[in-house]
Design a protein around this motif. Sequence first.
Motif, PDB file in Angstrom:
ATOM      1  N   UNK A 182       6.662   6.073  -8.285  1.00 55.69           N
ATOM      2  CA  UNK A 182       7.967   5.781  -8.871  1.00 55.69           C
ATOM      3  C   UNK A 182       7.375   5.217 -10.129  1.00 55.69           C
ATOM      4  N   UNK A 183       6.541   4.329 -10.331  1.00 56.68           N
ATOM      5  CA  UNK A 183       5.893   3.676 -11.761  1.00 56.68           C
ATOM      6  C   UNK A 183       5.832   4.897 -12.565  1.00 56.68           C
ATOM      7  N   UNK A 184       4.788   5.897 -12.240  1.00 61.26           N
ATOM      8  CA  UNK A 184       4.750   6.894 -13.009  1.00 61.26           C
ATOM      9  C   UNK A 184       5.993   7.650 -13.436  1.00 61.26           C
ATOM     10  N   UNK A 189       0.877  -1.477  -0.014  1.00 53.57           N
ATOM     11  CA  UNK A 189       0.100   0.272  -0.012  1.00 53.57           C
ATOM     12  C   UNK A 189       0.897   1.268  -0.123  1.00 53.57           C
ATOM     13  N   UNK A 190       2.199   1.161  -0.144  1.00 57.61           N
ATOM     14  CA  UNK A 190       2.982   2.044  -0.185  1.00 57.61           C
ATOM     15  C   UNK A 190       2.796   3.273  -1.294  1.00 57.61           C
ATOM     16  N   UNK A 191       2.430   4.514  -0.985  1.00 59.70           N
ATOM     17  CA  UNK A 191       2.131   5.226  -2.106  1.00 59.70           C
ATOM     18  C   UNK A 191       3.209   5.750  -3.164  1.00 59.70           C
ATOM     19  N   UNK A 192       4.424   5.494  -2.491  1.00 61.33           N
ATOM     20  CA  UNK A 192       5.401   5.847  -3.544  1.00 61.33           C
ATOM     21  C   UNK A 192       5.829   4.697  -4.771  1.00 61.33           C
ATOM     22  N   UNK A 246      12.079  -1.842 -13.030  1.00 60.92           N
ATOM     23  CA  UNK A 246      10.663  -1.671 -13.383  1.00 60.92           C
ATOM     24  C   UNK A 246      10.547  -0.722 -14.397  1.00 60.92           C
ATOM     25  N   UNK A 247      11.135  -1.130 -15.746  1.00 64.35           N
ATOM     26  CA  UNK A 247      10.851  -0.489 -17.081  1.00 64.35           C
ATOM     27  C   UNK A 247      11.599   0.914 -17.158  1.00 64.35           C
ATOM     28  N   UNK A 248      12.458   1.234 -15.973  1.00 65.24           N
ATOM     29  CA  UNK A 248      12.984   2.427 -15.794  1.00 65.24           C
ATOM     30  C   UNK A 248      14.261   2.731 -16.392  1.00 65.24           C
ATOM     31  N   UNK A 249      15.096   1.667 -16.415  1.00 65.61           N
ATOM     32  CA  UNK A 249      16.287   1.784 -16.752  1.00 65.61           C
ATOM     33  C   UNK A 249      16.882   2.014 -18.169  1.00 65.61           C
ATOM     34  N   UNK A 250      17.332   3.078 -18.361  1.00 64.13           N
ATOM     35  CA  UNK A 250      17.719   3.349 -19.924  1.00 64.13           C
ATOM     36  C   UNK A 250      17.101   2.426 -20.754  1.00 64.13           C
ATOM     37  N   UNK A 251      15.619   3.119 -20.923  1.00 65.07           N
ATOM     38  CA  UNK A 251      14.766   2.178 -21.748  1.00 65.07           C
ATOM     39  C   UNK A 251      15.408   1.544 -23.095  1.00 65.07           C
TER      40      UNK A 251
END
Length: 914
Positions: free
Chosen positions: A125-127, A118-121, A184-189
């Motif tokens: 982070x995903x967005x 439930x952690x809102x972060x 999570x899909x974030x690293x150097x796409x």
Amino acid sequence: MNRDQLQKFVQYLITVHHTEVLPTAQKLADEILSQNSEINQVHGAPDPTAGASIDDENCWHLDEEQVQEQVKLFLSQGGYHGSGKQLNLLFAKVREMLKMRDSNGARMLTLITEQFMADPRLSLWRQQGTAMTDKYRQLWDELGALWMCIVLNPHCKLEQKASWLKQLKKWNSVDVCPWEDGNHGSELPNLTNALPQGANANQDSSNRPHRTVFTRAIEACDLHWQDSHLQHIISSDLYTNYCYHDDTETSLFDARGWPLWHEHVPTACARVDALRSHGYPREALRLAIAIVNTLRRQQQKQLEMFRTQKKELLHKSITSITNLEGWVGHPLDPVGTLFSSLMEACHTEDENFPGFSDFTENMGQGKSLEYQHLPAHKFLEEGESYLTLAVEVALIGLGQQRIMPDGLYTQEKVCRNEEQLISKLQEIELDDTLVKIFRKQAIFLLEAGPYSGLGEIIHRESVPMHTFAKYLFTSLLPHDAEMAYRIALRAMRLLVLESTAPTGDLTRPHHIASVVPNRYPRWFTLSHIESQQCELASTMLTAAKGDVRRLETVLESIQKNIHSSSHIFKLAQDAFKIATLMDSLPDITLLKVSLELGLQVMRMTLSTLNWRRREMVRWLVTCATEVGVYALDSIMQSWFTLFTPTEATSIVATTVMSNSTIVRLHLDCHQQEKLASSARTLALQCSMKDPQNCALSALTLCEKDHIAFETAYQIVLDTAATGMSYTQLFTIARYMEHRGYPMRAYKLATLALTHLNLSYNQDTHPAINDVLWACALSHSLGKNELAAIIPLVVKSVKCATVLSDILRRCTLTTPGMVGLHGRRNSGKLMSLDKAPLRQLLDATIGAYINTTHSRLTHISPRHYSEFIEFLSKARETFLMAHDGHIQFTQFIDNLKQIYKGKKKLMMLVRERFG
């Protein structure tokens, strides 16, 4: 207690806690006093001090709200104020509860997990596509590992497991659920997939289904403990089969009749962790030993297999990696689990089975634990112990050839896990028994082909072995130096940076697409890896001091394998420091190694920009000076492969020719002359190549040799028209004058003036001083020189104030009063009516007129008074001409006519000039 004591006990209890227990006490009193109440039908009363009965579910009351609030609070602090530590304590509490076989452990973990999910972060982070912090990622890892332990509880009921599975699947399906590998899909796409490669191009990492932190626990729900072989292993120390033929890959027993367990290693180790966690230490140890024996047998079989195919594989120079998922840095930490289970068993407090003080916790406090070689367990070789087994399994895991995983987080985890294991190994004192294990594993690692990260051929993307090899090297060096060097030299390679490395037949999509040539975009930890490689090399250099053969081998290895100039420079400096330690004479071989590396850095960085380049060049000269005069001579003779012309003249040759170098090297006249001659040759070559930046240095370096000096001067004249700016020419001209060559200085000054162009408003231009100096120089040389330079000045300078300054100076003194040969001239001042001063005067008046018109087009009232001062200056110059006052009056009348619209300004002009 007797009756009186019990009475007192009850009364005090009620008094102390009256607010909480008074209603209950009242109710109980009523029931006791009522004849036929239920309480009076039962004999005796419950004894709360006796503990639960043997059949009871061990379950105390869990304050659920408090756990939820605590986790929520710690998470909201985002890792500050020691919140990470607090969460780790909560995890430890769960482990403690599992060990006590307390069914609340799973419930408590469920509450913790719900808060984590439930952690809102997470959605934030995903967005934003940002990665979570490492500390936070590690907490998620521990969460996943704990669930793995819970579902692997050997005594849990099926319906319990089913409810956990349902819960885990629910969390797993939430889209913010963190992935196991951390990207999570974030690293150097997808830099890696920028260019499609071959048949597998479409199967890039973005399409592969990702595991979440719960995937392994979900998969583990399918595992059970019913296998009879497994049951025998964990329940008996005497389970053997001596009639068994150990010939197949998956034999249940080895040739000695000892039991083996062939499950996927991380899964098998997760079972060991589960047994330990649920309070079955003996069972965990038995399984751990079976696993290690299986690994050792596999190692042996792999070695034999490789030896039969070796020729063919080496000939094709291909390698296959059997392990796409390495055990070090693995989410389930299999090697760490085996290591700590075995270490726990050899850290005995008493003769019974060890009290299970958590091993890793003790490690953390840095206590020096006394590890003993316990008498052999049933399934250990002669002279072996839990300790030797623990060390061996750590070495097997660390040496395993494995592919570099995807994603920054997993790559950092590989490094971290490796370093943690090595630091635990470093706390163990190496005795003869352990040295034998080290030797045995070292031989295997060097000879085992594709199963070892130190095999002869490895896959270009396998995880480098530098850190591990450095540990092996320092451990083996005192006992078997030859083996230590073999290991370290083999480990030096870093194939991912080599264009010809074997790619092998890897079964998963293999990206070689690279944005920077030969730099792997998906190797996020490359800079750390390169610094570890550098550390390994430095350790070998230090150890090899004084051994010529070894130093040469290490030097070759560095030159072949290290691709980064800054690391080679660091090694060159390290070698220099070790070679010149104060307590002894310099080690000349090591100094030469240092120089060789320095020269390599010079060649590597010659055509690429490097902000440390200047420092590197200076250092190289210092190093060559230490090696001796022949080294300095040699770098000057081959300067063009090492330095730019500017570096060669302004740093190298200048330093070599300095007094301090001559004194440092105790040079005789002959040697000094030989160096000076090399320096002059270098200076002339550089001056030809880059006159703009080297001409002055070349002249300075050639001063003591007439022919060389003439040649350097000629080069300046030849390139003055095309290759030199007025600034450079003026600088060289001033140097010539300073050196006592005024005519040459004059020649260069006239050349400089032809490049200069000063417009009317550049009255603060930096070249003004040079122009005044040039005019003063020609004035001092005589009338002819002044007459020759004035037309050049008039052509180049359009600024009225500069021209009037020159004019004033020329009219104050007689040109050439002290002539070239000390002859005194007739002493007549030059006339303003005749050339060349007449030309200068006309030009100055013309410049004042032009400037006045230019200024008036854009003048604002706040500049009026300044403008009137400027006109006064102009009048002084006009009046130097014999008809100057007439010219000036006409000029003012003209202004009043053209600019009559500027009434206020013209009124001021009238007031001052009539």
